[in-house]
Design an enzyme around this catalytic site. Structure first.
Site, PDB file in Angstrom:
ATOM      1  N   TRP A  98      48.474  14.376  -0.194  1.00 27.03           N
ATOM      2  CA  TRP A  98      47.178  13.710  -0.034  1.00 27.03           C
ATOM      3  C   TRP A  98      46.167  14.655   0.610  1.00 27.03           C
ATOM      4  CZ3 TRP A  98      45.096  11.138   4.727  1.00 27.03           C
ATOM      5  CH2 TRP A  98      45.721  11.590   5.895  1.00 27.03           C
ATOM      6  N   ASP A  99      46.647  15.761   1.138  1.00 24.05           N
ATOM      7  CA  ASP A  99      45.773  16.767   1.749  1.00 24.05           C
ATOM      8  C   ASP A  99      44.629  17.140   0.803  1.00 24.05           C
ATOM      9  OD1 ASP A  99      48.357  16.753   2.841  1.00 24.05           O
ATOM     10  OD2 ASP A  99      48.255  18.823   3.509  1.00 24.05           O
ATOM     11  N   LYS A 131      50.964  12.122  16.152  1.00 31.12           N
ATOM     12  CA  LYS A 131      51.041  13.452  15.534  1.00 31.12           C
ATOM     13  C   LYS A 131      49.659  13.928  15.063  1.00 31.12           C
ATOM     14  CE  LYS A 131      53.332  15.861  11.709  1.00 31.12           C
ATOM     15  NZ  LYS A 131      54.062  15.726  10.453  1.00 31.12           N
ATOM     16  N   GLN A 132      48.913  13.021  14.433  1.00 30.74           N
ATOM     17  CA  GLN A 132      47.627  13.397  13.825  1.00 30.74           C
ATOM     18  C   GLN A 132      46.759  12.153  13.729  1.00 30.74           C
ATOM     19  OE1 GLN A 132      50.312  13.814  10.289  1.00 30.74           O
ATOM     20  NE2 GLN A 132      48.349  13.980   9.232  1.00 30.74           N
ATOM     21  N   GLU A 141      52.832  10.490  11.396  1.00 35.58           N
ATOM     22  CA  GLU A 141      54.238  10.429  10.962  1.00 35.58           C
ATOM     23  C   GLU A 141      55.209  10.316  12.137  1.00 35.58           C
ATOM     24  OE1 GLU A 141      54.626  13.861   8.456  1.00 35.58           O
ATOM     25  OE2 GLU A 141      53.878  12.800   6.694  1.00 35.58           O
TER      26      GLU A 141
END
Ligand code: BGC
Length: 760
Positions: free
Chosen positions: A356-357, A599-600, A487
């Site tokens: 998906w990046d 994580k993000q 994640e």
């Protein structure tokens, strides 16, 4: 963190050899041209720690999946980016001794990646046992002007050395992947051929039947005018040309290797031998200097609209150019079958080529730095994969044309095999629709909706419809068992980001259907028939739009990352001893899952995507709640925070996050650059500057800037494509100048003030 590279505005320079970082350097000094590329391995070979890597875009191998416990729905294979023919090889012997910098001491070592010209250069000196000094200078490039071609030049000069030099350029197909699950070699036995005009090695992948053929022409001269004859050698997987010369003090030897690399995505298997020979003779005719000139010109054209100039901060300047350079050499937008792998041509890790990046991070970069066709090809790539996405969803039990795009893919099939990601990290579907929206609002080109966009969107809406269920308890539609962008949480219920983007997908698709039905009824009818779309279908979506559950905490007035998030022990990252970081290397998975650490960007990813849905105060409240718990252990994280922090006027935070993203690989921030570069997050670096510090936004079809550059910077300048125009933006602490370079008159807004742009 590693700080062994010299800061320079246009070059990456290693001055003095650092064998301890050789694999990191191999990643950093990678070269590519969109079609093939590889790590910065040494031409003459290296017996120390090294990861040999030469990769061909779109050429992959389906390695048999390896998991502990098989779960129904797992894909049978994981597509690996293939290490292909070793085309850079050039063995060197001095008085019969092989040159190998792992064992041969050298001085004056310098390697330079000249990003402006796309050249990799390396020089060093050695003192042979028989006396004197030999100096070596290599130059290599993968032509940006002709994506089949690469060139290598070696010059050796003698000062006081008298003796025998042997140089043996070769092509070798005896290659392996370090990440092979069962140690298999992925290529079948190679074919070789050789005559006075060329040498060739060719091989085919097992299972996928991709053929790659590499051709070389080599010429070696003494003192620039005496041509040295060669002897050719053919082995089962290798061809070489051997040159030998006695040289003396003051002599020089120059070896040039011209390479043509073909693969079956472009030239059919059977045609490769003849086409390769034809192309090679064309290339030989043209000559090294002309090929290099055209290559440099091609880079000049790219830099003309892709460059960002930062004054007053050399590390930031070098960082951003490195990111832009790597992105453009990974993907040039010419082929809708290709995509942008998280490691590009710089390593094997991650397999697959597409995450998906691409939609969430890379498309904005290509929208602004290239013409609209480049980003459109990335959308078409997903359209071409729609049948596989529908098949993928049906394997998981979904029906009626529902599509689930894969988390990782090469050919449209899912090849990720961790259940919490494969089955649960379904927010990726939302990014597919978001990318279409982003493309249309940026380019104004609605034609894509009719040429594939609506089909993708409707199929995704069908998936979301089936993926939610009605909770009597909550009196709302809920989405259970998902993994959000963060994640470090798996199998959670009602991840806010996923529920929010699913709702938005339904809303946006309904609006676009209405547009198509009103403006293009004939095309819309064809789409309806093709998808068997019934008029009442969107009623189900509407019901879910009204009733989808979005977890919210009234006390703090924040949306919750997922159900139950507040049951966690909420502590900022700074409360952790630094020896605990990075968590993914120091903590057990179980401990990570139970912790609050993120994580993000997750909720903040949603606020970044949909920033016009939220007031600045709301975004600030969420930023202040979530960012302190965020460890940014995904390379995709700092950029989103940099952009939001810029919007919120949190300059220091924005600058801190920018540095983390811009120099992630150059400084090996996460201690993993040796595996390859973080190519997709490089687009995030670019966004941190253009969408963050320059505050570029498209609001109601018009371009706006809200600039606020870091205090250390004196100025920032860049160029963007927008709706058929090219404009140049120059920002200082007090001013923001926008100049139209090409295209018709257009208004832009700087800090809300309207300016009419015309070509003067
Ligand atoms: C991130 C994902 C990303 C993947 C590839 C992971 O570490 O969590 O969001 O898609 O890397 O870049």
């Amino acid at each position: 963190m590693k700080k062994y590279l010299i800061e320079d505005a246009w070059c990456i320079i290693e001055d003095g050899f650092h064998p301890e970082f050789q694999e990191v350097s191999e990643s950093i000094f990678s070269l590519g041209n969109g079609r093939f590329g590889g790590r910065g391995n040494f031409e003459e070979g290296y017996s120390g720690k090294t990861l040999p890597g030469a990769y061909f875009a779109g050429v992959y191998y389906p390695d048999v999946t390896r998991v502990g416990w098989w779960k129904n729905g797992y894909p049978e294979y994981f597509a690996k980016v293939l290490n292909g023919v070793h085309w850079i090889g050039l063995e060197i012997k001095i008085d019969g001794e092989k040159l190998d910098l792992a064992t041969t001491p050298c001085t004056h070592f310098r390697r330079t990646l000249d990003m402006q010209q796309g050249l990799l250069q390396r020089s060093f000196e050695i003192s042979p046992a028989s006396g004197g000094t030999l100096s070596f200078a290599f130059e290599r490039f993968c032509s940006m002007a002709d994506p089949d071609v690469a060139c290598i030049e070696l010059r050796i000069n003698s000062t006081g050395f008298t003796g025998r030099l042997e140089v043996t350029p070769f092509l070798d197909f005896d290659v392996h992947n370090r990440d092979a699950n069962y140690g298999d070699q992925f290529w079948i036995a190679a074919k070789t051929s050789q005559d006075e005009t060329h040498a060739m090695v060719s091989s085919k992948t097992k299972k996928t039947n991709f053929t790659v053929s590499s051709f070389m022409h080599t010429a070696t001269t003494l003192n620039d005018h005496i041509s040295i004859p060669s002897t050719g050698k053919r082995e089962s997987k290798k061809v070489s040309n051997h040159f030998e010369a006695e040289i003396q003090d003051g002599s020089s030897l120059r070896c040039r290797k011209l390479v043509v690399n073909l693969n079956s995505l472009y030239v059919a298997d059977a045609d490769q031998p003849s086409e390769g020979k034809r192309k090679l003779s064309e290339v030989v005719q043209k000559g090294y200097d002309e090929i290099k000139r055209e290559h440099i010109e091609a880079w000049k054209d790219i830099w003309d609209t892709a460059d960002i100039q930062i004054t007053g901060d050399l590390p930031a300047q070098q960082g951003i150019r490195f990111n832009i350079f790597q992105l453009w050499q990974t993907y040039t937008g010419k082929d809708a079958r290709l995509n942008i792998g998280p490691k590009g041509f710089t390593g094997e890790k991650y397999g697959g080529s597409t995450y998906w990046d691409t939609e969430a991070y890379c498309i904005p970069f290509y929208l602004s730095t290239g013409d609209a066709g480049v980003a459109r090809n990335l959308l078409v790539y997903r359209y071409l994969h729609l049948p596989k996405a529908i098949e993928n969803a049906s394997k998981l039990g979904f029906s009626d044309g529902a599509a689930l795009y894969p988390m990782v893919t090469m050919n449209g099939e899912e090849c990720h095999n961790e259940w919490e990601i494969t089955f649960e990290e379904i927010h990726r579907n939302g990014a597919m629709v978001y990318a279409i929206y982003d493309y249309i609002r940026y380019t104004g080109d609605t034609s894509y909706l009719l040429e594939g966009g609506l089909e993708v969107m409707i199929s995704i809406c069908r998936f979301w419809k089936q993926r939610v269920n009605y909770s009597r308890d909550k009196n709302a539609w809920v989405m259970l068992g998902v993994t959000g962008p963060n994640e470090y949480e798996n199998n959670v219920n009602n991840n806010w980001y996923t529920n929010y983007i699913a709702r938005w997908c339904w809303q946006y698709t309904i609006e676009q259907i209405k547009w198509a039905a009103e403006n293009h009824p004939v095309e819309w009818e064809t789409i309806q028939e093709k998808l068997n779309y019934q008029d009442g279908e969107s009623d189900d979506w509407r019901e879910r739009i009204k009733g989808i559950y979005l977890p919210f905490d009234e006390t703090r007035s924040v949306y919750l990352q997922q159900d139950g998030f507040l049951d966690k022990e909420l502590q900022p990252v700074k409360a952790l001893p630094s020896s605990d970081l990075p968590l993914n290397q120091k903590w057990s998975w179980d401990r990570i899952l139970r912790s609050c650490y993120i994580k993000q960007a997750d909720v903040l990813q949603g606020m970044y995507f949909f920033e016009d849905h939220f007031e600045a105060d709301t975004v600030r409240r969420h930023f202040e709640f979530y960012e302190p718990m965020t460890v940014h252990e995904s390379s995709l994280s700092p950029c989103v925070h940099a952009i939001l922090a810029s919007r919120l006027g949190m300059k220091d935070k924005a600058t801190e996050m920018y540095h983390r993203t811009a120099r992630l690989d150059l400084d090996d921030y996460n201690n993993d650059t040796e595996d390859g570069l973080h190519i997709t997050s490089m687009a995030g670096t670019w966004m941190s500057v253009v969408r963050g510090f320059a505050g570029l936004r498209v609001i109601r079809d018009e371009l706006h800037f809200e600039p606020s550059i870091p205090d250390e910077w004196d100025g920032l300048a860049f160029t963007v494509h927008f709706r058929g125009r090219i404009m140049k933006i120059a920002i200082t602490k007090d001013e923001c100048e926008v100049v139209l370079r090409s295209g018709s008159a257009i208004p832009v807004f700087v800090r809300g003030e309207r300016r009419e742009l015309n070509i003067e």
